[in-house]
Design a protein around this motif. Structure first.
Motif, mmCIF file in Angstrom:
data_model
loop_
_atom_site.group_PDB
_atom_site.id
_atom_site.type_symbol
_atom_site.label_atom_id
_atom_site.label_comp_id
_atom_site.label_asym_id
_atom_site.label_seq_id
_atom_site.Cartn_x
_atom_site.Cartn_y
_atom_site.Cartn_z
ATOM 1 N N GLU A 139 1.055 -1.472 0.394
ATOM 2 C CA GLU A 139 -0.170 -0.101 -0.658
ATOM 3 C C GLU A 139 0.908 1.153 0.047
ATOM 4 O OE1 GLU A 139 -2.462 2.450 3.831
ATOM 5 O OE2 GLU A 139 -2.169 0.079 3.626
ATOM 6 N N MET A 190 2.782 1.755 -3.366
ATOM 7 C CA MET A 190 1.880 1.418 -4.461
ATOM 8 C C MET A 190 1.616 3.981 -4.482
ATOM 9 S SD MET A 190 0.942 -0.522 -6.708
ATOM 10 C CE MET A 190 -1.030 -0.169 -7.017
ATOM 11 N N LYS A 228 -1.023 -12.087 -6.251
ATOM 12 C CA LYS A 228 -1.859 -11.197 -6.776
ATOM 13 C C LYS A 228 -1.133 -9.404 -6.463
ATOM 14 C CE LYS A 228 -5.240 -13.214 -4.702
ATOM 15 N NZ LYS A 228 -6.754 -13.435 -3.368
ATOM 16 N N LEU A 229 0.158 -9.584 -5.362
ATOM 17 C CA LEU A 229 0.096 -7.940 -5.843
ATOM 18 C C LEU A 229 0.553 -8.256 -7.276
ATOM 19 C CD1 LEU A 229 2.244 -9.110 -2.143
ATOM 20 C CD2 LEU A 229 -0.046 -7.037 -2.520
ATOM 21 N N GLU A 275 0.111 -9.033 -9.981
ATOM 22 C CA GLU A 275 -1.241 -8.752 -10.695
ATOM 23 C C GLU A 275 -0.653 -7.320 -9.947
ATOM 24 O OE1 GLU A 275 -3.241 -11.937 -10.453
ATOM 25 O OE2 GLU A 275 -2.120 -13.294 -11.326
ATOM 26 N N GLN A 276 -1.723 -6.819 -9.146
ATOM 27 C CA GLN A 276 -2.149 -5.208 -9.068
ATOM 28 C C GLN A 276 -1.299 -4.860 -9.112
ATOM 29 O OE1 GLN A 276 -3.919 -5.175 -4.573
ATOM 30 N NE2 GLN A 276 -3.770 -2.887 -5.366
ATOM 31 N N ARG A 321 -1.663 -3.953 -13.096
ATOM 32 C CA ARG A 321 -2.552 -3.592 -13.485
ATOM 33 C C ARG A 321 -2.372 -1.696 -13.068
ATOM 34 N NH1 ARG A 321 -5.067 -7.186 -11.157
ATOM 35 N NH2 ARG A 321 -6.288 -6.336 -9.145
ATOM 36 N N GLU A 322 -2.852 -1.411 -11.867
ATOM 37 C CA GLU A 322 -3.291 0.090 -11.319
ATOM 38 C C GLU A 322 -1.550 0.540 -11.150
ATOM 39 O OE1 GLU A 322 -4.758 -1.308 -7.402
ATOM 40 O OE2 GLU A 322 -6.026 -2.519 -8.555
ATOM 41 N N ARG A 348 5.446 -0.915 -11.627
ATOM 42 C CA ARG A 348 5.527 -2.139 -12.844
ATOM 43 C C ARG A 348 6.384 -2.515 -12.873
ATOM 44 N NH1 ARG A 348 2.397 2.399 -14.878
ATOM 45 N NH2 ARG A 348 4.668 3.432 -16.356
#
Length: 143
Positions: free
Chosen positions: A56, A59, A95-96, A98-99, A102-103, A109
């Motif tokens: 978090e 990001m 999952k991390l 992939e997130q 995406r975001e 990235r």
């Protein structure tokens, strides 16, 4: 305590901070400088207990300790991959990644890309890059 509090007064136990403490510190990192933390604090934080909080923070482009959080994510990824996911669950890691794809912005990235490259080619692991902040400082994509 939350991220909007004007000051952060320290950790109850810096070796095992709570997610809320880490989040509060990340938005006021000058209140308790990294130099005053236990040796290898980054390695201590880079486990499953705090990975969602670190993610978090990494990001959030406005988080003052964002690069530190990203550095911890690199340690987390390398630790999981190098232990064939005995250290961390593969599903959470995936999952991390992939997130982030995406975001995330370029920094995130790149972390996702580099993590996938290391997953495919574990021989590319380089301790200074993954565990001493090299990939964060250089914002470099592995080939």
């Amino acid at each position: 305590m939350n991220a909007q509090d004007p000051t952060f007064h320290g950790f109850a136990n810096p070796v095992d901070p709570s997610p809320a403490e880490l989040r509060a510190w990340a938005y006021h990192p000058d209140s308790v400088p990294l130099s005053s933390m236990p040796p290898d604090w980054d390695l201590l934080l880079s486990g499953d207990h705090l990975v969602l909080t670190l993610f978090e923070l990494a990001m959030d482009p406005h988080c003052p300790a964002r690069r530190f959080a990203l550095h911890c994510l690199y340690i987390y990824a390398a630790d999981g991959i190098r232990t064939n996911f005995r250290a961390h669950p593969r599903r959470r890691f995936r999952k991390l990644v992939e997130q982030a794809e995406r975001e995330g912005d370029e920094l995130m990235r790149n972390w996702a890309h580099n993590s996938r490259v290391l997953l495919d080619r574990p021989g590319l692991f380089d301790y200074p890059d993954w565990c001493e902040g090299g990939l964060v400082r250089e914002n470099r994509r592995l080939g």
